[in-house]
Design an enzyme around this catalytic site. Sequence first.
Site, PDB file in Angstrom:
ATOM      1  N   GLU A 152      35.296  34.412  30.318  1.00  0.00           N
ATOM      2  CA  GLU A 152      34.251  34.724  30.487  1.00  0.00           C
ATOM      3  C   GLU A 152      34.216  35.752  31.708  1.00  0.00           C
ATOM      4  OE1 GLU A 152      30.952  35.562  32.063  1.00  0.00           O
ATOM      5  OE2 GLU A 152      30.307  34.485  33.473  1.00  0.00           O
ATOM      6  N   GLU A 203      32.550  47.534  36.951  1.00  0.00           N
ATOM      7  CA  GLU A 203      31.652  46.894  37.776  1.00  0.00           C
ATOM      8  C   GLU A 203      32.247  47.085  38.810  1.00  0.00           C
ATOM      9  OE1 GLU A 203      33.359  42.434  37.091  1.00  0.00           O
ATOM     10  OE2 GLU A 203      30.947  42.234  36.388  1.00  0.00           O
ATOM     11  N   GLY A 263      42.091  38.658  33.312  1.00  0.00           N
ATOM     12  CA  GLY A 263      41.414  37.712  31.760  1.00  0.00           C
ATOM     13  C   GLY A 263      42.218  38.339  30.947  1.00  0.00           C
ATOM     14  N   GLY A 287      36.059  34.743  35.937  1.00  0.00           N
ATOM     15  CA  GLY A 287      36.689  36.075  36.541  1.00  0.00           C
ATOM     16  C   GLY A 287      36.599  37.630  36.810  1.00  0.00           C
ATOM     17  N   SER A 288      37.486  38.456  37.580  1.00  0.00           N
ATOM     18  CA  SER A 288      37.408  39.648  36.424  1.00  0.00           C
ATOM     19  C   SER A 288      38.619  39.794  35.166  1.00  0.00           C
ATOM     20  CB  SER A 288      38.587  40.594  37.702  1.00  0.00           C
ATOM     21  OG  SER A 288      39.633  39.775  38.022  1.00  0.00           O
ATOM     22  N   THR A 289      38.082  40.635  34.504  1.00  0.00           N
ATOM     23  CA  THR A 289      38.952  41.949  33.244  1.00  0.00           C
ATOM     24  C   THR A 289      39.905  41.767  33.476  1.00  0.00           C
ATOM     25  OG1 THR A 289      36.385  42.574  32.824  1.00  0.00           O
ATOM     26  CG2 THR A 289      38.863  42.787  31.496  1.00  0.00           C
ATOM     27  N   LYS A 293      40.407  24.382  39.798  1.00  0.00           N
ATOM     28  CA  LYS A 293      40.851  25.534  40.917  1.00  0.00           C
ATOM     29  C   LYS A 293      39.985  26.282  40.620  1.00  0.00           C
ATOM     30  CE  LYS A 293      42.894  30.020  41.336  1.00  0.00           C
ATOM     31  NZ  LYS A 293      42.189  29.739  43.062  1.00  0.00           N
ATOM     32  N   CYS A 319      28.044  38.683  36.975  1.00  0.00           N
ATOM     33  CA  CYS A 319      28.604  39.228  36.073  1.00  0.00           C
ATOM     34  C   CYS A 319      27.680  39.731  34.737  1.00  0.00           C
ATOM     35  CB  CYS A 319      29.236  38.219  35.524  1.00  0.00           C
ATOM     36  SG  CYS A 319      28.374  36.329  35.078  1.00  0.00           S
TER      37      CYS A 319
HETATM   38  P1  NDP Z   1      39.721  37.416  40.673  1.00  0.00           P
HETATM   39  O1  NDP Z   1      39.098  37.721  38.522  1.00  0.00           O
HETATM   40  O2  NDP Z   1      41.189  38.001  41.013  1.00  0.00           O
HETATM   41  O3  NDP Z   1      39.896  35.914  40.576  1.00  0.00           O
HETATM   42  C1  NDP Z   1      38.965  34.966  39.750  1.00  0.00           C
HETATM   43  C2  NDP Z   1      40.013  33.536  39.833  1.00  0.00           C
HETATM   44  O4  NDP Z   1      40.677  33.831  39.488  1.00  0.00           O
HETATM   45  C3  NDP Z   1      40.179  33.195  41.732  1.00  0.00           C
HETATM   46  O5  NDP Z   1      39.869  31.968  41.599  1.00  0.00           O
HETATM   47  C4  NDP Z   1      41.718  33.768  41.782  1.00  0.00           C
HETATM   48  O6  NDP Z   1      42.164  33.219  42.568  1.00  0.00           O
HETATM   49  C5  NDP Z   1      42.528  33.578  40.296  1.00  0.00           C
HETATM   50  N1  NDP Z   1      43.246  34.277  39.820  1.00  0.00           N
HETATM   51  C6  NDP Z   1      43.621  35.266  40.204  1.00  0.00           C
HETATM   52  N2  NDP Z   1      45.119  36.025  39.435  1.00  0.00           N
HETATM   53  C7  NDP Z   1      45.376  34.427  38.749  1.00  0.00           C
HETATM   54  C8  NDP Z   1      45.915  35.001  37.565  1.00  0.00           C
HETATM   55  N3  NDP Z   1      46.621  35.332  37.664  1.00  0.00           N
HETATM   56  N4  NDP Z   1      45.980  33.728  37.126  1.00  0.00           N
HETATM   57  C9  NDP Z   1      45.384  32.541  37.276  1.00  0.00           C
HETATM   58  N5  NDP Z   1      44.353  32.730  37.842  1.00  0.00           N
HETATM   59  C10 NDP Z   1      44.188  33.784  38.938  1.00  0.00           C
HETATM   60  O7  NDP Z   1      37.782  38.276  41.187  1.00  0.00           O
HETATM   61  P2  NDP Z   1      38.420  38.553  42.579  1.00  0.00           P
HETATM   62  O8  NDP Z   1      37.789  37.756  43.451  1.00  0.00           O
HETATM   63  O9  NDP Z   1      39.433  39.181  43.334  1.00  0.00           O
HETATM   64  O10 NDP Z   1      37.000  40.083  42.589  1.00  0.00           O
HETATM   65  C11 NDP Z   1      37.566  41.095  41.734  1.00  0.00           C
HETATM   66  C12 NDP Z   1      36.439  41.829  40.764  1.00  0.00           C
HETATM   67  O11 NDP Z   1      36.293  40.445  39.281  1.00  0.00           O
HETATM   68  C13 NDP Z   1      34.989  41.358  41.204  1.00  0.00           C
HETATM   69  O12 NDP Z   1      34.990  42.927  42.271  1.00  0.00           O
HETATM   70  C14 NDP Z   1      33.951  41.790  40.211  1.00  0.00           C
HETATM   71  O13 NDP Z   1      33.758  43.533  39.081  1.00  0.00           O
HETATM   72  C15 NDP Z   1      35.091  40.658  39.493  1.00  0.00           C
HETATM   73  N6  NDP Z   1      34.927  39.112  38.837  1.00  0.00           N
HETATM   74  C16 NDP Z   1      33.663  39.494  38.309  1.00  0.00           C
HETATM   75  C17 NDP Z   1      33.174  37.759  37.951  1.00  0.00           C
HETATM   76  C18 NDP Z   1      32.706  37.557  37.052  1.00  0.00           C
HETATM   77  O14 NDP Z   1      31.887  36.235  37.177  1.00  0.00           O
HETATM   78  N7  NDP Z   1      32.467  38.199  35.862  1.00  0.00           N
HETATM   79  C19 NDP Z   1      33.374  36.883  39.020  1.00  0.00           C
HETATM   80  C20 NDP Z   1      34.337  37.173  40.084  1.00  0.00           C
HETATM   81  C21 NDP Z   1      34.517  38.557  40.280  1.00  0.00           C
HETATM   82  P3  NDP Z   1      42.497  33.979  44.149  1.00  0.00           P
HETATM   83  O15 NDP Z   1      41.358  35.107  44.130  1.00  0.00           O
HETATM   84  O16 NDP Z   1      43.396  33.282  44.934  1.00  0.00           O
HETATM   85  O17 NDP Z   1      43.769  35.175  43.244  1.00  0.00           O
END
Ligand code: NDP
Length: 490
Positions: A251, A385, A234, A229-231, A177, A285
């Site tokens: 991660e 972050e 996660g 993605g975000s903590t 996804k 990240c």
């Molecule tokens: P998110 O963690 O919200 O999103 C990452 C992915 O997870 C997207 O594909 C998202 O889809 C999906 N997702 C969201 N909610 C769920 C769920 N409950 N179950 C399964 N999948 C889900 O990141 P954001 O884009 O909102 O960014 C927000 C903050 O996160 C950033 O400002 C940054 O601080 C951090 N971040 C950190 C990253 C890293 O590499 N460590 C990468 C990206 C973000 P959808 O967007 O449709 O919700």
Amino acid sequence: MNESRRLFIGGAWEAPSGDERLEVISPHTEKPIAAVAAAAPADVDRAVAAARLAQDEGAWPRLDPAERIEAVRRLTELYRPRRREIAQLITSEMGSPISFSKFSQATLPMMVLDAFADIAASFPWEEVRPGVFGQDLLVRRESGGVVAAIVPWNVPLYLVAGKLAPALLAGCSIVVKPAPETPLDSLLFAELIEEAGLPPGIVSILPGDGSVGEALVNHPGVDRVSFTGSTAVGRRIAAACGASLKKVSLELGGKSAAIVLDDADPATVAAGVKVAGLMNNGQACVAQTRILVPAARHDEFLDALAAMVEGLVVGDPEDPATEIGPLVARRQQDRVRSYIEDGGREGARLVVGGTDQPSGVGCGWYVRPTLFADVDNRMKIAREEIFGPVLSVIPYRDDEEAIRIANDSDYGLSGSVWTADGARGLAVARRVRSGSFGINQPYSMDPAAPFGGVKASGIGRELGREGLEAYVDYKAISGAPRTEPAHHAD
Ligand code: NDP
């Protein structure tokens, strides 16, 4: 405007179950550049059913590993000539400067595919171990089943490659996804996967929003979840996987420190921090956004950093001279600007930057590269972050205090030390609690080594041999006849 009306389900282009679409908007012009079919939870059911069938009845998980390696090598060769196009596509989707995209967004994913194919070629798929009961044991590494891979938008294809390559090599089937901001690169990758001729059911790519991710995570047909993605998200995913006992690797975020020792050269430090802290417009990240400088040479280092930040070329990400492009979305622009306001409110000194639009830039989700001084490690800008081009300079008294400040974080993903004395740097590197570290460089992200975090930065490791281990299930067999084990795939 590009339009794509199909979803890649189980290796074939299928009509989506609903009529929702995702608009991809240029962060530079704020205008739509493409619209793609959005997956719905019913499409998750179809993709997982196909993946399950391929696992339970198909040949893929039981093939000789050499055949799967061959398939990944075919995919790599199809990818190789498309790199320029992929770099441009990702820059247009999410605003990485093209100078960054060429290598990190487009070439690195190919290197990840290649590195994993090499790792799989010398991987101990089967090994014989002497047992303590006087009998040998056969230990097999078998397919880890159906994988759900959920990735964000910041380095989209690199993250897909780091999950898809080991999953395929291990014999898994995978449902990916991508983030709603960056579906286009994954759909291009799907075309290459189709061309590489994988068996039905093995790969699905479902662009969609969080509800699609959630449906995947909660699906009983999924065996393991790999999330970047975000903590905050996660934690939710880990809780859902805990309830259903799915294997999960996470991660997550970081708030890494660059430790500048008192023998470092200010110009070298400034050039290093430009990459370590601000790569990908600060949307990394591993970004090292806490710059720890010795109080005794504070002003020298601050001046060099201020000159570097002041001199950054901000603008159109497609211009090869651009160093900082727009952030991925308006919500990120708002979020990062609100952190800049927080920094001022908490008493940090704004040295360069601020919340206004960078000069010479009309529209687009830009944030001025920003440098704070007099930052206390307890401030919000030092703890959370930010995910944008914002750096905080934190003074320290001696090496012990620098290490203590670096470790005083909820996160533990990366970091670096800058010094004229490599041995002194290594001594610091050994004491910082993080999953990766660089000495006089940002961590190199070499796909041969394991990558991941401690504390709130995640669970598990990607890349390297450990990244392949994450997609296998172990089986121990006693009483096996003495045949030559399949130690290596080749
Ligand atoms: P998110 O963690 O919200 O999103 C990452 C992915 O997870 C997207 O594909 C998202 O889809 C999906 N997702 C969201 N909610 C769920 C769920 N409950 N179950 C399964 N999948 C889900 O990141 P954001 O884009 O909102 O960014 C927000 C903050 O996160 C950033 O400002 C940054 O601080 C951090 N971040 C950190 C990253 C890293 O590499 N460590 C990468 C990206 C973000 P959808 O967007 O449709 O919700």
